[in-house]
Write an enzyme that holds these catalytic residues in place. Structure first.
Site, mmCIF file in Angstrom:
data_model
loop_
_atom_site.group_PDB
_atom_site.id
_atom_site.type_symbol
_atom_site.label_atom_id
_atom_site.label_comp_id
_atom_site.label_asym_id
_atom_site.label_seq_id
_atom_site.Cartn_x
_atom_site.Cartn_y
_atom_site.Cartn_z
ATOM 1 C CG LEU A 72 -2.154 -0.980 0.974
ATOM 2 C CD1 LEU A 72 -2.874 -1.256 2.280
ATOM 3 C CD2 LEU A 72 -3.143 -0.417 -0.045
ATOM 4 C CB CYS A 129 -4.478 -4.920 1.840
ATOM 5 S SG CYS A 129 -2.791 -5.013 1.199
ATOM 6 C CB ILE A 191 -12.071 -12.066 -4.720
ATOM 7 C CG1 ILE A 191 -11.302 -12.492 -5.964
ATOM 8 C CG2 ILE A 191 -13.267 -12.906 -4.486
ATOM 9 C CD1 ILE A 191 -10.799 -13.956 -5.947
#
Lengths: 303, 272
Positions: A72, A129, A191
């Site tokens: 991220l 995540c 997903i």
């Protein structure tokens, strides 16, 4: 046929959205197509503060797919609002901001910042995540924690539709889908990537510095299709399907099992104009198959 | 040498020819020339149309040379993707996007020292051929395979060039000594441009920082998108950031980047 779809308060001119983490902040792709032609632009997951991300190597190629453990990396919500969002065509194409936080309170703070931004079309809450130590999956695998995050985001998001992005790394996807629906989620997307690993027998090391990563690409499409089908059979709110989509036919498969819209992720890496060309391909295939309107086609799978 | 018509696009060129040099592992791929211009050091992403769903990623290659007849890439077979590319036939099509990245920047009136290791020679072929004053270029090339595998002989005659073969550990040590001397001697006299594998660039970086040379290095990293979106190709910088090699690079000032991959792998711990 008009390709437009409506997901509650979110109206898209076609069902094709980009998937977070594969389309940067959108501006990286202006040389390859017109952002105005997309159903929606979903930007890289944003956190309150900028994040550096995981060490390298972060990506590995696998059969019909890839692993990533980016962690991220992002510029932070403030910089996005100041430098990126004003340059995106948000009046023509909804800009969906994917958000990531380590605590429920931070999700709430992010929602408060974004809830009053006219250029933000919807929020996509990333509780899935697999590549970060905190946050992410700890919410996505626990229905109670997911409910808490969704309730707090909804409270602060104003009129913005709240999409909740689910992880496939759970025992029963229907449980978590039902939980986030009851907590007030407007839309579900699924997903996210499937946990995976690759190793190198010569160096005897993992191929990713993070050891584990998230698997994406055509390899995961059957898994995604099943989970989208299951969730569509469980919840009443609109569902966005994603996972390994590369063609107009794939898009129709996801809509056939009940999705209202789709996101294109890893396929963007095979050609940067892929998501743009899919809009035309979808239009042609819909005409060829004589599909007259989405309402009758969506979820019409005979089982 | 400032190109003005650099606007990236995504094309589907046809392969005109594939030739091999020295062995089947060294490939020159010629394709229909795009309308754009490019700056040496820029690259393209290439994915054969026939790949379908596998392999998923395109492959990044430096632009070796562009003429009015063709765009040329110089490729070494190092894995599955490059192996498949080496077996393509003329007439087959590629998905190709570019030109990508920043490329090398230099003043043609200022002397250049070019340091190339192995496949790192690729971007310098076009650079040297287009340079208005090739006599101002000093070129040092280190290579492991026979010199006939590389397009070294194509460099303009006026370029002051040397090549050194490294086959043994001793060769590598002596090459490093030559590198050190060349960098130290050239420091302050012009700009140094380098391209090659990471161990080579680490050495170039070290001696450049020590001698205060104006050195720019072109990094090779695994890439998925080439356009700054996937964040898979980042390089660590001395300011503690991770920057995309594809869009912020691939050319960086030598003292701006850090090589951390080897150390990181040793201490890899799962985040789950």
């Amino acid at each position: 046929m008009d390709l437009g779809v409506t997901l509650g308060a979110l109206r898209l001119k076609n069902p094709i959205m980009t998937a977070s983490g594969t389309f940067g902040y959108g501006l990286e792709f202006t040389s390859y197509g017109r952002l105005e032609e997309l159903g929606a632009i979903v930007v890289k997951g944003l956190s309150l503060q900028p994040r550096k991300g995981n060490p390298m190597p972060r990506i590995a190629e696998t059969p019909c797919g890839m692993l990533n453990a980016i962690g991220l990396q992002n510029i932070g919500v403030e910089k996005f609002l100041q430098e990126k969002l004003p340059r995106l065509p948000w009046k023509e194409t909804p800009v969906v901001v994917n958000l990531y936080a380590q605590k429920a309170e931070e999700f709430a703070d992010l929602a408060a910042v974004l809830g009053s931004e006219p250029g933000v079309g919807a929020l996509e809450v990333n509780i899935s995540c697999p590549n970060v130590r905190q946050g992410g999956l700890q919410f996505g695998q626990n229905p109670d924690a997911a409910v808490r995050v969704v309730e707090m985001v909804k409270k602060n998001a104003g009129q913005k539709p709240v999409i909740v992005k689910l992880s496939p790394n759970v025992a029963d996807i229907k449980v978590i889908a039902g939980a986030v629906e009851s907590a007030g989620a407007d839309i579900i997307s699924l997903i996210n990537t499937i946990g995976g690993m690759a190793v190198d027998i010569r160096t005897r090391k993992p191929c990713l510095a993070n050891a584990f990563g998230g698997l994406s690409g055509p390899a995961i499409k059957p898994v995604a299709l099943k989970m989208v089908y299951e969730v569509c059979s469980t919840v009443k709110i609109p569902v966005i399907g994603l996972g390994g989509i590369t063609s107009a036919r794939d898009i129709l498969e996801f809509i056939l099992v009940g999705a209202s819209a789709v996101q294109i992720g890893t396929a963007t890496f095979t050609r940067p104009d892929k998501v743009f060309t899919l809009v035309n391909e979808l239009r042609e295939l819909v005409t060829q198959l004589e599909i007259e309107d989405w309402a009758r086609f969506r979820g019409s799978l005979e089982t | 040498m400032l190109e003005t018509n650099i606007k990236p696009s995504c094309l589907k060129p046809e392969i005109q020819a594939i030739t091999y040099a020295g062995s089947g592992d060294f490939v020159h791929l010629y394709m229909q020339p795009p309308a754009w211009g490019y700056r040496p050091g820029q690259f393209v992403m290439v994915r054969p149309g026939e790949w379908g769903n596998d392999p998923v990623w395109p492959r990044p290659f430096s632009i070796c040379e562009k003429t009015s007849d063709s765009l040329r890439l110089f490729i070494q077979v190092v894995g599955r993707g490059t192996s498949l590319i080496s077996r393509l036939q003329p007439g087959s099509t590629l998905d190709m996007w570019g030109p990508l990245g920043n490329g090398f920047s230099f003043d043609p009136d200022v002397p250049l020292l070019i340091l190339a290791g192995g496949m790192g020679i690729a971007p310098f072929i076009g650079l040297c051929k287009r340079h208005p004053h090739p006599g101002r270029i000093n070129f040092l090339f280190g290579h492991r395979m026979g010199i006939e595998c590389y397009p070294f002989a194509e460099l303009p005659q006026k370029v002051n060039k040397t090549h050194l073969n490294q086959q043994t550990a001793g060769d590598i040590v002596s090459f490093q000594k030559v590198l050190e001397k060349r960098i130290r001697d050239f420091s302050g006299r012009g700009r140094i441009l380098a391209c090659g594998p990471s161990p080579f660039l680490k050495v170039v970086r070290k001696y450049s920082i020590e001698s205060g040379a104006d050195t720019w290095i072109s990094l090779e990293n695994r890439m998925a998108c080439g356009v700054g979106a996937c964040l898979g190709c980042v390089t660590g910088t001395t300011t503690g950031e991770y920057l995309q090699t594809c869009t912020h690079g691939p050319v960086f000032r030598a003292d701006e980047v850090v090589f951390e991959e080897d150390d990181r792998l040793l201490s890899a711990k799962p985040h789950l």
